[in-house]
Design a protein around this motif. Sequence first.
Motif, short mmCIF file in Angstrom:
data_model
loop_
_atom_site.label_atom_id
_atom_site.label_comp_id
_atom_site.label_asym_id
_atom_site.label_seq_id
_atom_site.Cartn_x
_atom_site.Cartn_y
_atom_site.Cartn_z
N SER A 7 0.82 -1.22 0.00
CA SER A 7 0.00 0.00 0.00
C SER A 7 0.85 1.26 0.00
O SER A 7 0.33 2.37 -0.02
N GLN A 8 2.17 1.09 -0.02
CA GLN A 8 3.02 2.26 0.11
C GLN A 8 3.61 2.72 -1.22
O GLN A 8 4.66 3.35 -1.25
N MET B 138 5.21 12.28 7.55
CA MET B 138 4.46 11.14 8.07
C MET B 138 5.20 9.87 7.71
O MET B 138 5.64 9.68 6.58
N VAL B 139 5.37 8.99 8.69
CA VAL B 139 6.02 7.69 8.48
C VAL B 139 5.05 6.60 8.91
O VAL B 139 4.57 6.61 10.05
N ARG B 140 4.79 5.65 8.01
CA ARG B 140 3.82 4.59 8.29
C ARG B 140 4.52 3.32 8.74
O ARG B 140 5.74 3.24 8.78
N ASN B 141 3.71 2.31 9.04
CA ASN B 141 4.24 1.01 9.46
C ASN B 141 5.18 0.43 8.41
O ASN B 141 4.88 0.45 7.21
N GLY C 57 16.20 4.09 10.79
CA GLY C 57 15.34 3.23 11.59
C GLY C 57 14.06 2.91 10.83
O GLY C 57 13.67 3.63 9.91
N LYS C 58 13.42 1.83 11.21
CA LYS C 58 12.16 1.44 10.56
C LYS C 58 11.05 1.44 11.61
O LYS C 58 11.19 0.84 12.67
N GLN C 59 9.96 2.15 11.31
CA GLN C 59 8.83 2.19 12.21
C GLN C 59 8.01 0.91 12.10
O GLN C 59 7.69 0.46 11.00
N ILE C 60 7.72 0.29 13.25
CA ILE C 60 6.90 -0.91 13.28
C ILE C 60 5.69 -0.61 14.16
O ILE C 60 5.81 -0.55 15.39
#
Length: 797
Positions: free
Chosen positions: A61-62, A332-335, A376-379
Amino acid sequence: MSENCFHCGQTIDKERINFDEKSFCCNGCKSVYEILNMNDLGNFYELNKSSGIRPNDDNTSQFDYLDTPEVFTKVTDFSEGNTSLVTFKIPVIHCSSCIWLLESLQTLNKNINYSQVNFTRKNVQISFNHNELKLSELAKFLTNLGYKPVINLETADKKEETFDKTLVIKLAIAGFAFGNGMFFSYPEYAEQVMGTTDYWMDTYKNMFRFIMFLLATPVVFYSASDYFKSAWFGLKNKIVNIDVPIVLGVLMLYGRSIYEVVTDYGPGYFDTLCGLLFFMLMGKLFQKRTYNALSYDRDYKSFYPIAVTKVDFEGKQQNILLNELKIGDRIMVRNQEIIPVDAILIQGEGNIDNSFITGESASIPKKAGDKIFAGGKQIGSILELEVIKNVDQSYLTQLWNKEAFKKFETGLDTMTNDLSKYFTFIILGITLIAGIYWGQHDFEKMFQVVAAILIVACPCALALSAPFTLGHIMRIMGRNKFYVKDTLTIEKLAKIDTLVFDKTGTITHNKKANIIFEGEEIPEFDLKNLKSLLKNSNHPLSKSLYHFLEIEEEYFPIEHFVETPGKGYIGEVRGKTYKIGSATFIGQTSKNLETAVYISRDDQFLGKYIFTNEYRNNMSDMFSELNGYHINILSGDNSSEESSLKSLVPNVEKMKFNQSPEDKLNFIKILQDDGKKKVAMLGDGLNDAGALKQSNVGIAVADDTHSFTPSSDVIMAGDRINELKKYFDLSKDAVKIVKFTFAISLFYNVIGVSVAVTGHLSPLVAAILMPISSISVVIFTSVATWVRSAKYFKINQ
C-alpha cells in the motif's frame, strides 16, 4: 517429510494450502498460480519447475507516492499522450521462467502494452497506459506476482549504465591485425622455410611489409595503450610493475621489426606482436568479467526512499521528493517505512527497529519529544516527525563520510607486480651485460642478441597467468554464491589471518529466533485467545510469538484493547482479560539481559516466552574448521548470549557487545595497526558498513544476495557461511596455481635467455617462442583451476 510449494519451491512450514491437487505455502503463491492459469500462462511452470517467487505483501500500500506528478516524472523514462515508459529494478529475477512471465505482462493486464527484461541488470522496462493504469497500481501488480520493484534514491537517479566497449574495440583491432598480418607474412615465411624464391613475392614483399607495419602500428599505440599507461603510473609511484617489462618487449619487437623492414634485413615480427597483444587483451577482458547484477559499492541512496509524505500545520498531506525536504518540515512515516532523516517525534507511538544502524535486534519504543535517527524502521502506528537535519547531514548518511570509505586501491599491490620488479631488473641487467660483451666482440650481432633477449624475456605468459587463473576462480566461487568483486580480492583472501564476525544476522538468522516457554502448560482455550490478541500487535516479538503458537487459528473479537508503548498491551477476549508484555508490565521480576514476553490472565501470571537468537546451521563445525585464524566477534546486542557464544566458538580471542558502528570500525583499525593483521570482516547491516570498508576484505552476508547490502568486497549467501573455510582454501590454492604458472613462465624465460645470451637465438625464433609459452600457460591454468575447484565444490552446476 517436508513438502515444497508448487509455485515458489520453498518449504511449507506453517500454512499448507491445497488447490487444484497442488500444495502452496501461502495464499499469495496460490493466487499467482490461479492468475497464470486463468490467462493461459501455465507454461511458466514447464520452463522451470518451482521457479516462481513468493509474493511479499509488505508495503504494497506504500506505492501511492508514485502517482505524485514530481515523483512520476522522476521515475518514468517517457510519458506522452496515453503512454508511459518505466524501468523497474527487480532483483529477484533469477531464471528463464521469470523472464518469460515478465515479458508476458500484457497478457495479464490489458493496460500494459509490452514489457522487456534485461536479465544482467535485473530490470524490466514496461510500456503502459497511464490513464487506465496508475504507476502505483503497476508496482502493486508486480508485487502481487512476487516481483516487487525496488524504488529508491539510487534507482531514481537514472545513472546510465554504460558498457565500456573500449577494451572490446582494442581486442578487435588486435585480432584483425593479427589475422591479416599472418596472411600477409605467410608467403615470406614459407619462402624462408622452403628456401625457394618467388618472383612475384620478391617484387611485392616491400608492399606486404608496409601493410603489416600499418596494421601493427594502431595495435601498439592504441590497443596496447593501457600497458603504457599502467607502466608509467607504476614508475610514477616508484613501483616497477609487470607492465614495464611488457612495454619494453613490445617496443623492442616493434622497433626491431621497423629496423628489419627499413634495412631489408627481413619481414620483422609485426604479426607475432599483434598475436601476443591479442592474447594478452583477451586475458584482460576475461579478468574484467564481474557480476553486474550485484553492487559492491553501495551507499545510503540504495537504502532511502525516493519520496516522503509531508504534512502541513493544517494536516494536509503531500508527497514530495526526499531531496526537497527541509529542516522544520513535518513528515508522516507509516508502518514498516524507513525514516529518511534525523527527526523529533511529534505525534504517535514510536516502535523503532534500528537493526540496520546499531545491529541491536530489539525494537526501541519512542514517545513524543524523542529523537529518532535516519535509517530506523517504524513498526506499528503512523508517526508524525519534525525534520531536524537534512538528508546529507543525517547520522546514517555520515556513515559513508568516514575515512575508511575514501580508501583508494591503486591496483599495484599484486603478487604479479611483486615478482615483476625483481624480474625486470634481472632481465635489464642480463641485457646490459650481454650488450657490453657483444659490443666488444661483434657490434653487429649485439643488436640481434639484445633484441632476442628482450623479446624472449617479455613476461607475456606471466601477465596472462594471474587473470586467467583468478578469473576462473571468480566464476566458480560465484556459482557457489560467493560473489567476489575483483581478482585482487582473491589475492587478499589468501592472505587473511584474522576474522571478525558480526553476530546478529551474520552467524544468527536475521528473522528467526528460538522461543522457549517457561511456566505451567497454558490451556488451549487461553492459547486461542492469546493468538487472537497477538494478531492485533505489530511488535516484532508479538509477530514471532504469533507464528510460534502452533494452534488452529480462530479469531475472536478483542475488547478494551490498550497498548502501552515499550511495555505491552492489555485486551479482553471471550470474557478473560489478558496482559502481554514486559515483566514490569505484568508485575513480575525479570532476569538481567533476558529477552522475554510475559503473559497473565485476569492478573494471574501464566508464564513467559524467552527469546534467544537462532544460530545458522553448522556454526560450531565452521568455527572448528577456522581454528587456524584469529577469531573475534562483535555485536550491537547486549551480552545476554555471551556464554552461548563462548561454547559455540571456543577459540574466540575477543568478544565485544553493545558495539556502535564507530566502535566496530575502530576495532578493525586497531587490529590492523597494532598487530599488523590481515582482517576479513563479515557483517550484514548498515551498522557494519564502516568496518567492512576498513577491513582488508569486507564480506557482506545476505540471505538475499540481490537485496540491500553495505559496501563490500564480497557478497555471500547466508546459507553458505558454514562453508567459509572452503572459499579461503580455494583462494590460497588459486595463488599457488598462479605461482606455479609463474615458475613455468620463468622456466621458458631462463632457457630462452640462456640461449639468447650466447648468440644462438635469432629474434625470429624468440618471437615464435613467446606465443607458445603464453598458450601453454593458459591451458595449464584452466585445467589446474578446474581440478582444484572440484575438491571443494561441484563445478558442473
